[in-house]
Structure formats: structure tokens, C-alpha cells
Design a protein around this motif. Structure first.
Motif, mmCIF file in Angstrom:
data_model
loop_
_atom_site.group_PDB
_atom_site.id
_atom_site.type_symbol
_atom_site.label_atom_id
_atom_site.label_comp_id
_atom_site.label_asym_id
_atom_site.label_seq_id
_atom_site.Cartn_x
_atom_site.Cartn_y
_atom_site.Cartn_z
ATOM 1 N N ALA A 1 0.823 -1.216 0.000
ATOM 2 C CA ALA A 1 0.000 0.000 0.000
ATOM 3 C C ALA A 1 0.856 1.265 0.000
ATOM 4 O O ALA A 1 0.446 2.302 -0.551
ATOM 5 C CB ALA A 1 -0.940 -0.004 1.195
ATOM 6 N N ARG A 2 2.043 1.204 0.567
ATOM 7 C CA ARG A 2 2.887 2.404 0.638
ATOM 8 C C ARG A 2 3.313 2.903 -0.740
ATOM 9 O O ARG A 2 3.739 4.046 -0.888
ATOM 10 C CB ARG A 2 4.087 2.164 1.544
ATOM 11 N N PHE A 3 3.198 2.050 -1.759
ATOM 12 C CA PHE A 3 3.544 2.456 -3.121
ATOM 13 C C PHE A 3 2.377 3.146 -3.828
ATOM 14 O O PHE A 3 2.529 3.614 -4.953
ATOM 15 C CB PHE A 3 4.008 1.253 -3.948
ATOM 16 N N GLY A 4 1.207 3.168 -3.191
ATOM 17 C CA GLY A 4 0.050 3.824 -3.777
ATOM 18 C C GLY A 4 -0.532 3.090 -4.966
ATOM 19 O O GLY A 4 -1.144 3.698 -5.839
ATOM 20 N N ILE A 5 -0.336 1.778 -5.015
ATOM 21 C CA ILE A 5 -0.887 0.980 -6.117
ATOM 22 C C ILE A 5 -2.037 0.123 -5.594
ATOM 23 O O ILE A 5 -2.207 -0.053 -4.395
ATOM 24 C CB ILE A 5 0.192 0.102 -6.786
ATOM 25 N N HIS B 1 3.050 -6.281 -9.841
ATOM 26 C CA HIS B 1 2.551 -5.018 -10.374
ATOM 27 C C HIS B 1 3.734 -4.120 -10.762
ATOM 28 O O HIS B 1 4.746 -4.098 -10.052
ATOM 29 C CB HIS B 1 1.697 -4.320 -9.305
ATOM 30 N N PRO B 2 3.633 -3.364 -11.855
ATOM 31 C CA PRO B 2 4.724 -2.478 -12.254
ATOM 32 C C PRO B 2 5.118 -1.471 -11.163
ATOM 33 O O PRO B 2 6.282 -1.081 -11.067
ATOM 34 C CB PRO B 2 4.185 -1.750 -13.492
ATOM 35 N N GLY B 3 4.181 -1.081 -10.322
ATOM 36 C CA GLY B 3 4.474 -0.125 -9.270
ATOM 37 C C GLY B 3 5.063 -0.726 -8.011
ATOM 38 O O GLY B 3 5.452 0.000 -7.097
#
Length: 184
Positions: free
Chosen positions: A30-34, A142-144
Motif C-alpha cells: 500500500a505504501r507504493f500507492g498501487i 505489479h509495475p508499481g
């Protein structure tokens, strides 16, 4: 720390702890905002499915604490059969034993981050795949998910291509993934 870890198949009574570790993984992502893993997946049903297939593995320290988990699957992954995906190892005919093992649903307990747990689990998964006659390990992310992408590169996985998941549309909202493979 790695010399104090072992990896074994999870027991049915450990499903709650496996879910706790996966929840820690969800918070880390979640910290990556994805959107990866932010809408109910992985869930209890996916853990129970892995347990039923003897595919749920856990990393355990010398005191018996579960510090990490991953699903190591030896059956064919339908997401990985898409014609647009080109792998390092050839696809087998439908219904035949795949030449690869797939890693899914991997996470480290928040209390064990930065202690080498994930690296230990992946190295052990390589050994298990090799012992079971597989030629490679496949995984997607995921790419993010920059932490996982960096981890995979550092551990010898080859980034192959971006693709869209087809079977998780009810559990994930952002279906873009990057395929990785490592010859074992």
C-alpha cells in the motif's frame, strides 16, 4: 539469520498466521500507492486453496515463529498460458506437466522485514522446484511494486514483459503485471 530459518509446508491450523503475514504484505504494498492486493485478495479462500494443494509454504525461525509465506505451485497457471507471453522456458501442451513452478502470494511478517526471510524462501523454492524436475520459477508483480521488482532482479529473475491478468478481475482492480522468470 538465514541459517536459523527452515521452510516447510504450512499446516491447516496455521491459516490465520499465514493471513496475518499476507496482511502485513498488503500494508507494505500500500505504501507504493498501487492497487495490488488492496481489495480483498489474497484472502482466506486463496490461502485455504493453497493449503488444500500442499502449495502453501512458510518460513519458520528456530523458535517456531512463522515469519514468511509463499505459494509454490506446480500446476499450470492459466495466467501464464496467454499467447502474448513469451517465457524463457517453452510452454508445454495443455494438460501436460508444466516445465516451471510458480510463486504467488509471497509476504514477510512486518516484524521480520529486512532480515533475509524472502531471499531465503525464494532460494529454497528454487531448490524445491529443481528437485521436482522444473526448469524455472515464474512470478509476476505489479509495475508499481518497486520493492518486489528490485528484489526479483537482485535474485536473478529476468523481467520479461507486461501483461494483463485475465482471471482475477473480481479480486483486483488494477490487472497490469510484469512477468518474471528464473532458470533453475
Amino acid at each position: 539469520m538465514n541459517d536459523t530459518l527452515t521452510m516447510r509446508r504450512a499446516l491447516p491450523g496455521e491459516a490465520d498466521r499465514v493471513m496475518e503475514i499476507l496482511e502485513d504484505g498488503k500494508h507494505s504494498i500500500a505504501r507504493f500507492g498501487i492497487e495490488q492486493w488492496q481489495h480483498g485478495y489474497p484472502n482466506r479462500a486463496s490461502v485455504e486453496g493453497d493449503l488444500a494443494l500442499d502449495a502453501c509454504w512458510v518460513a519458520v525461525d528456530a523458535s517456531g515463529s512463522l515469519l514468511g509465506t509463499l505459494a509454490l505451485r506446480f500446476d499450470e497457471d492459466p495466467e501464464y498460458r496467454m499467447p502474448e507471453l513469451t517465457w524463457l522456458t517453452p510452454q508445454t501442451a495443455p494438460g501436460c506437466t508444466p516445465s516451471y513452478a510458480a510463486i504467488h502470494r509471497c509476504a514477510t511478517a512486518a516484524s521480520a522485514l529486512k532480515r533475509g526471510v524472502m531471499g531465503f524462501m525464494f532460494a529454497t523454492a528454487e531448490d524445491i522446484a529443481r528437485e521436482n524436475g522444473r526448469k524455472s520459477l515464474r512470478i509476476d508483480t505489479h509495475p508499481g511494486n518497486v520493492a518486489m521488482r528490485s528484489f526479483l532482479t537482485r535474485h536473478g529473475f529476468t523481467e520479461l514483459m507486461t501483461f494483463e491478468l485475465k482471471t482475477k478481475g473480481d479480486a483486483e482492480t488494477d490487472l497490469t503485471r510484469i512477468a518474471y522468470e528464473k532458470l533453475v
